[in-house]
Design an enzyme around this catalytic site. Sequence first.
Site, short mmCIF file in Angstrom:
data_model
loop_
_atom_site.label_atom_id
_atom_site.label_comp_id
_atom_site.label_asym_id
_atom_site.label_seq_id
_atom_site.Cartn_x
_atom_site.Cartn_y
_atom_site.Cartn_z
N CYS B 100 -57.89 -59.66 -4.78
CA CYS B 100 -58.57 -58.37 -4.90
C CYS B 100 -59.73 -58.69 -5.83
O CYS B 100 -59.58 -59.44 -6.78
CB CYS B 100 -57.62 -57.36 -5.54
SG CYS B 100 -58.35 -55.73 -5.65
N LEU B 207 -66.44 -48.54 -2.03
CA LEU B 207 -67.77 -49.07 -1.85
C LEU B 207 -68.69 -48.07 -2.56
O LEU B 207 -68.62 -46.88 -2.26
CB LEU B 207 -68.03 -49.07 -0.34
CG LEU B 207 -68.98 -50.05 0.27
CD1 LEU B 207 -68.75 -50.06 1.75
CD2 LEU B 207 -70.39 -49.73 -0.05
N HIS B 405 -60.36 -56.22 -16.15
CA HIS B 405 -60.77 -56.08 -14.75
C HIS B 405 -61.05 -54.65 -14.32
O HIS B 405 -61.60 -54.44 -13.24
CB HIS B 405 -59.74 -56.69 -13.82
CG HIS B 405 -58.60 -55.77 -13.44
ND1 HIS B 405 -57.80 -55.17 -14.37
CD2 HIS B 405 -58.17 -55.35 -12.23
CE1 HIS B 405 -56.90 -54.43 -13.74
NE2 HIS B 405 -57.10 -54.51 -12.45
#
Lengths: 152, 482
Positions: B100, B207, B405
């Site tokens: 990922c 996105l 992250h």
Amino acid sequence: MKTNTKNSSQNMKKFKFFEVTADIGYWAYGHTIEESFENAGLAMFEVMTNTKHVSPYIQKEITILSEDTVSLLYDWLSELLFLHDTEFIFFSKFKIEISKENENYKLTAKLLGEKIDYSKHEQLNEVKAVTFHLMEIQKHNNIYKSRVILDL
Amino acid sequence: MEIKDTLKKVRECVWEVPGGYNKSMRVPGRIYLNDATIESLEPGAIEQVANVACLPGIQKASIGLPDIHFGYGFSIGGVAAFSTRTGVISPGGVGFDINCGVRMVKTNLTEDEVKPKIKELINTLFKNVPSGVGSKGKIRLENNQIDDVLNNGAEWAVENGYGWDEDLEYLEENGKMNEANSDKVSEKAKKRGIPQLGSLGSGNHFLEVQKIDEIFDDKAAEIFSVNPGEIAILIHTGSRGCGHQVCSDYLRIMDKAYKNHNINLPDRQLACAPVDSKEGINYFEAMSAAANYAWANRQMIVHWVRESFEEIFNKSAEDMEMNIIYDVAHNIAKKEVHEIKGKPMEVFVHRKGATRAFGPGHKDIPKKYQSVGQPVIIPGTMGTSSYLLHGTQTAMEETFGSTAHGAGRKMSRSSAKKEFKGEEIQKYLAKMGIEIKATSMPIIAEEAPDAYKDVDEIIKTADTAGISKLVAKMKPLGVAKG
């Protein structure tokens, strides 16, 4: 999402969801271990869509062999997820038989469901995987309870 | 004594779980949190850091990053490195969504050019990049092609017309781990992977069209080619069902392997095998193949993102300078050389919810970025800022070149759905000037910004501790979600 679906014939919940911070967990109930596993399958598809709108048009049969009942539950749900992902089916009805074969447990199941159709089926969560986290099968007062946590 | 009470402050934002906390610990634990976030940390996550410190061959420390939270076996936001001679490798230390990761693409467009067309742009991206539950890609691989994808990663994608040759230079590992071996990936994983290649998926994947909102380091920003006011795109997705199946398969295999290899584990979900065992080698080769799948996946998505921009702005992607800034993997295990006790040593670094943050001069980062360190991309949540940082020497010395992250959830999905309504969140975001399109309203509710921890605090902690340094802040203008 439903958290308290009741069986029409008996006054027992099929499954109950509980909260896990990043993911989702549930207890699946049954008068037999088979019924508890069937409801564990149903609950997993309830996470993905509203299973009430999934008609039993397609039938599949599968067999699974595992070394203990917890592994059997993990393998059963993982197999359902695999079929869902590769054949684009939501399942909503399950009939399971479990037997002991030498040292292993053997599960045979009939699955009923329908090809995914998003004009009809709600799009809820994508299930990435079944986890072993806190996975267990309990028996209290003749009710089997299977605990499952799914990675979303 | 509660595990939290055993923590010792090393310096600002750095805490140690002493090796003596648990007799089986082979190394201490080290956690990167500020005074506020340490209060809200679940004790279970610290316990997991201590558990990982018990695994054979672990080096230096078991590490919890600023976004650490409870995971299965290994915490999320964790790093552990094991000797390639005496250590172990574990699928639980990588996670289900192998590779990922996040990819950032730049443009030379400005907010003024994009804002009036944002709705149209998001709709086009939504149409061109498949997303949602069980989303299928637009292409159909021939059966043997999946092996090429698994063995060659982003290189396969570029060779098949997805993207530009120079893209590969700006991907971690150049988008291909050479250790990959598709023979070690099960038929099931391949079958799940075939229809899903070139799709975003669901959940927290997205996105996003963003504006470079603030620059913290002019020199680094110039080297990374990010300019204030310009538009960038962030792609967050992984290896889809293919990687999930590889992890599931090998969790079963490792569950038997650790018993056969007589490894004592404090938690069954840390199931692992010696690095040189058959199970260990097979997992690493299969994981590398799944990682390649993810790089190919993000590469195809970049291609469709470029096409979508071309469609809306009537210019070529080259004219819009839609180059890749970088691509980072945040769930992965890698063979790397790090300095341990003053000497270089080869280790298997497991990063689960952790971004590589290699510092200046490292041979594995693009030439262009050598003087400043690699770009580190940390996504926020829907509607909140994302950040671009750079890797540091401190990270090399302390965290095996790793940093945080992302934000991490603080509220469960069901609570979020009770608390928020998708329609309201959508309206609220619209008021802030953020256009959002998702496959369903419950998804928007589940991904509500307030269901996540404050990413700003996490970035501040990483920056203060020095395990990555701030370069730029990006604000979302539009989001397409699975």
